[in-house]
Scaffold this motif. Structure first.
Motif, mmCIF file in Angstrom:
data_model
loop_
_atom_site.group_PDB
_atom_site.id
_atom_site.type_symbol
_atom_site.label_atom_id
_atom_site.label_comp_id
_atom_site.label_asym_id
_atom_site.label_seq_id
_atom_site.Cartn_x
_atom_site.Cartn_y
_atom_site.Cartn_z
ATOM 1 N N PRO A 99 -11.704 -2.056 7.475
ATOM 2 C CA PRO A 99 -10.628 -2.494 6.587
ATOM 3 C C PRO A 99 -10.739 -3.985 6.253
ATOM 4 O O PRO A 99 -11.066 -4.808 7.110
ATOM 5 N N SER A 118 -10.532 -11.174 2.960
ATOM 6 C CA SER A 118 -11.140 -11.778 1.777
ATOM 7 C C SER A 118 -11.049 -13.301 1.861
ATOM 8 O O SER A 118 -9.984 -13.853 2.158
ATOM 9 N N GLN A 127 -6.487 -4.327 1.424
ATOM 10 C CA GLN A 127 -7.161 -4.467 0.140
ATOM 11 C C GLN A 127 -8.136 -3.325 -0.133
ATOM 12 O O GLN A 127 -8.034 -2.613 -1.120
ATOM 13 N N LYS A 128 -9.095 -3.138 0.783
ATOM 14 C CA LYS A 128 -10.129 -2.125 0.573
ATOM 15 C C LYS A 128 -10.932 -1.983 1.863
ATOM 16 O O LYS A 128 -10.614 -2.604 2.883
ATOM 17 N N PHE A 129 -11.975 -1.166 1.806
ATOM 18 C CA PHE A 129 -12.891 -1.012 2.930
ATOM 19 C C PHE A 129 -14.227 -1.681 2.611
ATOM 20 O O PHE A 129 -14.664 -1.717 1.452
ATOM 21 N N SER A 130 -14.878 -2.178 3.648
ATOM 22 C CA SER A 130 -16.243 -2.665 3.486
ATOM 23 C C SER A 130 -17.187 -1.474 3.362
ATOM 24 O O SER A 130 -16.791 -0.318 3.530
ATOM 25 N N TYR A 144 -5.475 5.401 7.395
ATOM 26 C CA TYR A 144 -5.544 5.532 5.937
ATOM 27 C C TYR A 144 -5.692 7.003 5.560
ATOM 28 O O TYR A 144 -5.012 7.513 4.683
ATOM 29 N N TYR A 187 -8.545 -7.163 4.411
ATOM 30 C CA TYR A 187 -7.188 -7.570 4.068
ATOM 31 C C TYR A 187 -7.180 -8.837 3.216
ATOM 32 O O TYR A 187 -8.106 -9.647 3.256
ATOM 33 N N HIS A 218 -10.687 7.482 7.855
ATOM 34 C CA HIS A 218 -10.499 6.044 8.086
ATOM 35 C C HIS A 218 -9.262 5.828 8.937
ATOM 36 O O HIS A 218 -8.141 5.698 8.418
ATOM 37 N N SER A 268 0.837 -1.192 0.000
ATOM 38 C CA SER A 268 0.000 0.000 0.000
ATOM 39 C C SER A 268 0.876 1.248 0.000
ATOM 40 O O SER A 268 2.069 1.193 0.326
#
Length: 647
Positions: free
Chosen positions: A89, A338, A81-84, A297, A91, A301, A57
């Motif tokens: 967060p 994930s 990876q991203k946010f819900s 982030y 991963y 966040h 990242s």
């Protein structure tokens, strides 16, 4: 060489499925949430949060973890990876990174990324801190000297970059006590006749020192606080800005999370403050322990990560303090991953049962944290699909068994361990499923379903009674329950740590049915006594399909069943001991059982051995008829197809 680890248990099972696939014998159930992510399934039963950094990242949000279950030589790296949709967060599956030093390397490690982008790892060896630099290209920690901590010993520690660029070293220091300075610790301790633990609860403070350069050869430390800041242990130290001020945040063994504003003029910590919710109540981490890291982030966040026995949580930050100076954060939520394995905390105790009466087999699971989870089967029995669970409630309060100061046989140091072991059964015969439990308190409780078969609602826990006395036995036991005509059998390990049969009189009372026998003798559970007793998980089932119910016993590695001789299992299991499932064939009747010598269940001809802590069997019709699942210490639920099992 680093490699992706999607699943790791104590013995190193692996799987690499990122989509729905049929159940596979010997592997864990997968989290089949429709959105493709679920609770992070950490690869250990308890662990440390080393820190966060920008690796793949562009921001310092990639995560490093370290396990405490014999695997501290392994580092687990999780790429952000991203946010819900609700800002949690998510991963990727972890990479396994070898620790930088040879040997067992069970030493605690800490990660720090400087503002110039360099990532450092620090490992504690006595009062020496070994320094490493992380190489992103090779994904390795490369040794780069060491520094000495001069002035005092310490336990947990942190290395933090201050706003002025100096390096702050912090260590936890315990007050002097009976067992300080290497004094011997008794093997067994009991409460006094007045009901108190015979020793003071140990308290700790913080010592610290400042280095001007990351490559300094030593740091001189002095007390930064009095030695009365926490009970038992600090769990890591991290630094961050909140509301324009720089704070040191630390977790604790008992779950409080604390903040200390950094006084740049005095180079010291200001008075202790707490992490609170928006209701201004001090937050208490759901896990046992709360090793901390800080995720940032952007200003929207950001928040605290905590890891301990039971998983990893995220407290979203509000970037403010309240009128008492306490740090305000949202309530904790499970960190996400994930395509994870189905994860239920630590030392998990599953029951396969159709909880909502829709024809599909669900899961009711207890754990060492003291929670009971409900996993609804959104698929079929042949191809079950379990996602993230619901917390079961009783009297509209989340069930959370906590022994506290007095109710754990190993003392107040285990105040946070609930070890709840549920059995699901229509105990009162009204056609609705209830829950019966054993736990860390050695209590045997009944949760009556006052709802419906389709929508169960549990009343508050009530004790079972024997001749007017609350039923008692050894701790951490899952009771076995079965109905024979108009009689209901109930089995636990009694005060002698021997299997004992009781018969139900009514919903709250049982009568003594005597000790269960094998070769004319009671069936003993353990050899060593003290906190090693109990822990057995009883499953009553006709395993050999001869029309008479047998026993499957979930064990932990130090149990010695049926006696303390050299043949007791799994203590004397070959080639090595480990937690396993024992089959005890009933050569009597259901009403008058008698058992043969236990046999170890084998999977594809090899002894089942699933770590060191107790494991829990449950038999049900998922993936076929009368298959087996086993809950293990790392929070996974392993599936075993019946045709692959022998004894």
């Amino acid at each position: 060489m680093s490699k992706v680890i999607v699943f790791l248990l104590f013995l190193g099972w692996f799987s690499a499925y990122s989509q729905t696939l049929p159940l596979e014998s010997g592997l864990p159930l997968r989290n089949e949430s429709k959105n493709g992510y679920g609770r992070m399934s950490v690869p250990f039963y308890n662990g440390y949060l080393m820190g966060l950094a920008a690796v793949q990242s562009t921001k310092p949000v990639d995560l490093f973890l370290q396990g405490t279950n014999g695997s501290l030589g392994i580092i687990y790296y999780y790429a952000f990876q991203k946010f819900s949709e609700d800002g949690i967060p998510i991963y990727d599956a972890p990479l396994e990174i070898d620790a930088p030093y040879s040997g067992k390397n069970k030493n605690r490690g800490v990660i720090l990324q400087l503002r110039n982008g360099e990532i450092y790892g620090f490992w504690k060896y006595g009062t020496t801190i070994r320094r490493t630099v992380f190489d992103k290209a090779s994904m390795r920690f490369l040794p780069k000297g060491e520094f000495k901590v001069v002035g005092a010993g310490f336990s947990d520690f942190g290395v933090i970059e201050l706003p002025n660029g100096n390096i702050l070293f912090l260590g936890a220091r315990r007050e002097e006590g009976v067992f300080s300075n290497g004094a011997g610790h008794p093997h067994k301790i009991a409460y006094t006749s007045e009901g108190f633990w015979p020793y003071e609860i140990p308290r700790m403070g913080i010592l610290g020192g400042v280095m001007h350069n990351i490559d300094d050869k030593e740091v001189h430390v002095a007390p930064y606080t009095s030695l009365d800041q926490v009970y038992y242990a600090f769990d890591g130290f991290v630094g961050t800005k909140i509301g324009g001020k720089f704070y040191i945040i630390s977790g604790t063994r008992l779950g409080n999370i604390q903040g200390y504003e950094w006084d740049s003029e005095k180079s010291n910590l200001k008075e202790k403050k707490y992490v609170v919710g928006i209701d201004n109540i001090i937050q208490r981490n759901p896990d046992i322990h709360a090793y901390v890291g800080y995720f940032k982030y952007d200003d929207t966040h950001q928040g605290i990560f905590t890891v301990g026995e039971g998983g990893i949580y995220y407290y979203a930050g509000k970037n403010k303090t309240n009128d008492k100076g306490n740090l305000v954060f949202d309530k904790p939520k499970h960190l996400l991953q994930s395509s994870p394995d189905l994860y239920a905390g630590s030392l998990v105790n599953p029951c396969l049962v159709d909880w909502n009466n829709d024809g599909a087999v669900d899961l009711i699971v207890g754990n060492s944290m003291g929670f009971i989870f409900y996993y609804k089967n959104e698929g079929t029995n042949e191809n079950p699909k379990y996602g993230d669970p619901e917390y079961l409630k009783a009297n509209n309060e989340v069930i959370h068994i906590q022994p506290g100061y007095r109710e754990d046989i190993q003392g107040p140091g285990e105040a946070r361990w609930g070890y709840v072991s549920p059995s699901v059964f229509d105990w009162d015969g009204d056609g609705k499923l209830d829950i019966l439990t054993g736990d860390s308190r050695g209590k045997f409780m009944f949760y009556k379903n006052i709802g419906t078969r389709e929508e169960p609602i549990l009343a508050s826990e009530k004790s079972l009674y024997l001749e007017g006395m609350n039923l008692y036995g050894t701790w951490r036991v899952k009771p076995g329950v079965a109905r024979y005509g108009d009689k209901v059998a109930y089995m636990i390990f009694d005060r002698d740590d021997e299997l004992h049969l009781y018969w139900q009189l009514d919903a709250y009372n049982v009568k003594d049915g005597g000790k269960l026998m094998l070769e004319g003798k009671p069936i003993r559970g353990n050899k060593y006594g003290g906190g090693t007793v109990g822990r057995g998980k009883v499953e009553i089932v006709d395993w050999d399909e001869d029309g008479v119910d047998d026993l499957l016993l979930g064990t932990y590695g130090k149990q010695s069943i049926p006696d303390t001789s050299s043949r007791g299992l799994p203590l004397n299991m070959k080639p090595r001991r480990g937690s396993t499932i024992l089959f005890l064939k009933n050569i009597g009747t259901n009403e008058q059982p008698e058992y043969e010598f236990p046999k170890v269940l084998k999977h594809r001809g090899v002894n089942i051995s699933v770590g060191g802590h107790e494991c829990t069997p449950s038999v049900g019709d998922i993936g076929g008829k009368s298959n087996l699942v086993i809950g293990v210490e790392t929070g996974r639920i392993l599936f075993y197809e019946r045709k692959n099992l022998s004894y």
